[in-house]
Design a protein around this motif. Structure first.
Motif, short mmCIF file in Angstrom:
data_model
loop_
_atom_site.label_atom_id
_atom_site.label_comp_id
_atom_site.label_asym_id
_atom_site.label_seq_id
_atom_site.Cartn_x
_atom_site.Cartn_y
_atom_site.Cartn_z
N HIS A 1 0.81 -1.22 0.00
CA HIS A 1 0.00 0.00 0.00
C HIS A 1 0.85 1.28 0.00
O HIS A 1 2.07 1.25 0.18
CB HIS A 1 -0.91 0.00 1.23
CG HIS A 1 -0.14 0.00 2.52
ND1 HIS A 1 0.43 1.14 3.06
CD2 HIS A 1 0.17 -1.01 3.39
CE1 HIS A 1 1.04 0.84 4.19
NE2 HIS A 1 0.90 -0.46 4.41
N HIS B 1 -7.01 -0.95 1.59
CA HIS B 1 -7.07 -0.07 0.42
C HIS B 1 -7.08 -0.87 -0.88
O HIS B 1 -7.37 -0.33 -1.95
CB HIS B 1 -5.90 0.92 0.43
CG HIS B 1 -6.18 2.18 -0.32
ND1 HIS B 1 -5.19 2.97 -0.84
CD2 HIS B 1 -7.35 2.79 -0.66
CE1 HIS B 1 -5.72 4.01 -1.45
NE2 HIS B 1 -7.03 3.93 -1.35
N ASN C 1 1.39 0.88 -4.72
CA ASN C 1 0.79 2.19 -4.97
C ASN C 1 1.58 3.24 -4.22
O ASN C 1 1.80 3.11 -3.01
CB ASN C 1 -0.67 2.22 -4.54
CG ASN C 1 -1.29 3.61 -4.58
OD1 ASN C 1 -1.92 4.05 -3.62
ND2 ASN C 1 -1.11 4.33 -5.67
N SER C 2 2.06 4.27 -4.92
CA SER C 2 2.74 5.41 -4.31
C SER C 2 3.94 4.96 -3.49
O SER C 2 4.89 4.39 -4.04
CB SER C 2 1.73 6.21 -3.48
OG SER C 2 2.22 7.47 -3.16
N CYS D 1 -5.03 7.06 -6.75
CA CYS D 1 -5.32 5.70 -6.28
C CYS D 1 -6.30 5.00 -7.22
O CYS D 1 -7.40 4.58 -6.81
CB CYS D 1 -5.90 5.73 -4.87
SG CYS D 1 -4.91 6.66 -3.67
#
Length: 313
Positions: free
Chosen positions: A53, A61, A119-120, A290
């Motif tokens: 995440h 998420h 993600n990120s 996202c």
């Protein structure tokens, strides 16, 4: 492989959507993870997928992705130390620590090459894992990659920025300033506003999402963890940067970037791809920071299609 239609009906039961979560102890700290077995009996030995995440997020998420992926692959997801249901408090944080946490998790519980999906911040960790522990990584999907060192900074600016940054960190984390600030930012209304900056489609921001992201900051040690993260933030080790790592990687890589990402500029994608032209780069219109949660009806088929062609069994 038969892909799941976007309209396919998946379970709304959280235990099925992101698995039955479990705890694993690493260096004396409790780490939360989840596992979903592959539901296709003929693909039980398929390459596992490990989801990591972004900053402030957690296993939940991936609520709209894990079950869809588990139709064809064994699926794991993990809460990085200091986030989600993993232990929080005064500790050493940063990319190098999270890379070692995920590597030890893989070595303890998975023990076969995986495809990483990040993600990120999770994408930064994925890149670090591939650079330092290539034996564990068979492919990577980056859902944006916030490596601002890719743009370069003149040395004279670095010389000025470093002491200013150190002073700013000290001021921000000074308890009389930080504690009231932390109590304010963890309010659900504030977090919902922050989510609104990360999402293009506000309809994806539901009560479940706000609860998922607003609950961990109320855990014991959460304030100390965030303060420690701010103080621990340093420039990425060169071997973990896009410029340092990507040219050396020969594994399949997919880079997905929302065109309306307000957190990390989509223009950064072109620079990142220049470090390794074999990266498949997909821009998603009407998607923010996202897209895996915002538009899973587009992300899940895209990811499954890439997996079937680039990571064959």
């Amino acid at each position: 492989m038969t892909l799941i239609p976007a309209s396919a009906s998946l379970s709304s039961d959280p235990d099925l959507r992101w698995g039955r979560q479990r705890d694993w102890v690493w260096r004396g700290c409790t780490v939360r993870y989840t596992y979903l077995r592959c539901l296709d009996p003929g693909r039980m030995s398929a390459t596992p997928i490990l989801f990591i995440h972004g900053f402030g997020a957690a296993i939940g998420h991936w609520r709209n992705n894990l079950q869809a992926m588990s139709q064809h692959y064994p699926v794991y997801a993990i809460d990085l130390l200091g986030f989600g249901a993993s232990q929080k408090g005064a500790a050493s944080y940063g990319t190098a620590v999270w890379v070692e946490q995920v590597y030890e998790f893989w070595r303890s519980l998975i023990r076969q090459p995986v495809v990483l999906v990040g993600n990120s911040l999770g994408s930064v960790v994925c890149l670090g894992l591939a650079a330092k522990h290539p034996e564990m990584v068979r492919g990577i999907t980056f859902i944006n990659l916030p490596d601002f060192t890719a743009t370069g900074m003149p040395e004279v600016l670095k010389t000025v920025a470093q002491p200013i940054g150190a002073i700013a960190k000290w001021i921000i984390t000074f308890p009389p300033i930080f504690i009231p600030f932390f109590y304010w930012i963890r309010q659900p209304a504030v977090i919902q506003n922050w989510i609104g900056q990360a999402y293009y489609d506000r309809r994806a921001i539901d009560a479940e999402l706000v609860t998922l992201l607003a609950s961990p900051p109320w855990d014991r040690g959460a304030a100390r963890a965030l303060s420690a993260m701010v103080l621990s933030q340093r420039q990425l080790p060169p071997e973990y940067t896009a410029k340092g790592a990507l040219p050396r990687l020969t594994i399949p890589m997919l880079l997905i970037w929302g065109k309306q990402d307000r957190m990390v500029p989509p223009s950064l994608a072109k620079k990142i791809v220049s470090f390794n032209p074999t990266i498949r780069w997909v821009e998603l219109d009407q998607a923010g920071h996202c897209p895996h949660d915002e538009c899973p009806d587009r992300i899940n088929p895209l990811l499954l299609d890439w997996l079937s062609t680039c990571v064959p069994e």
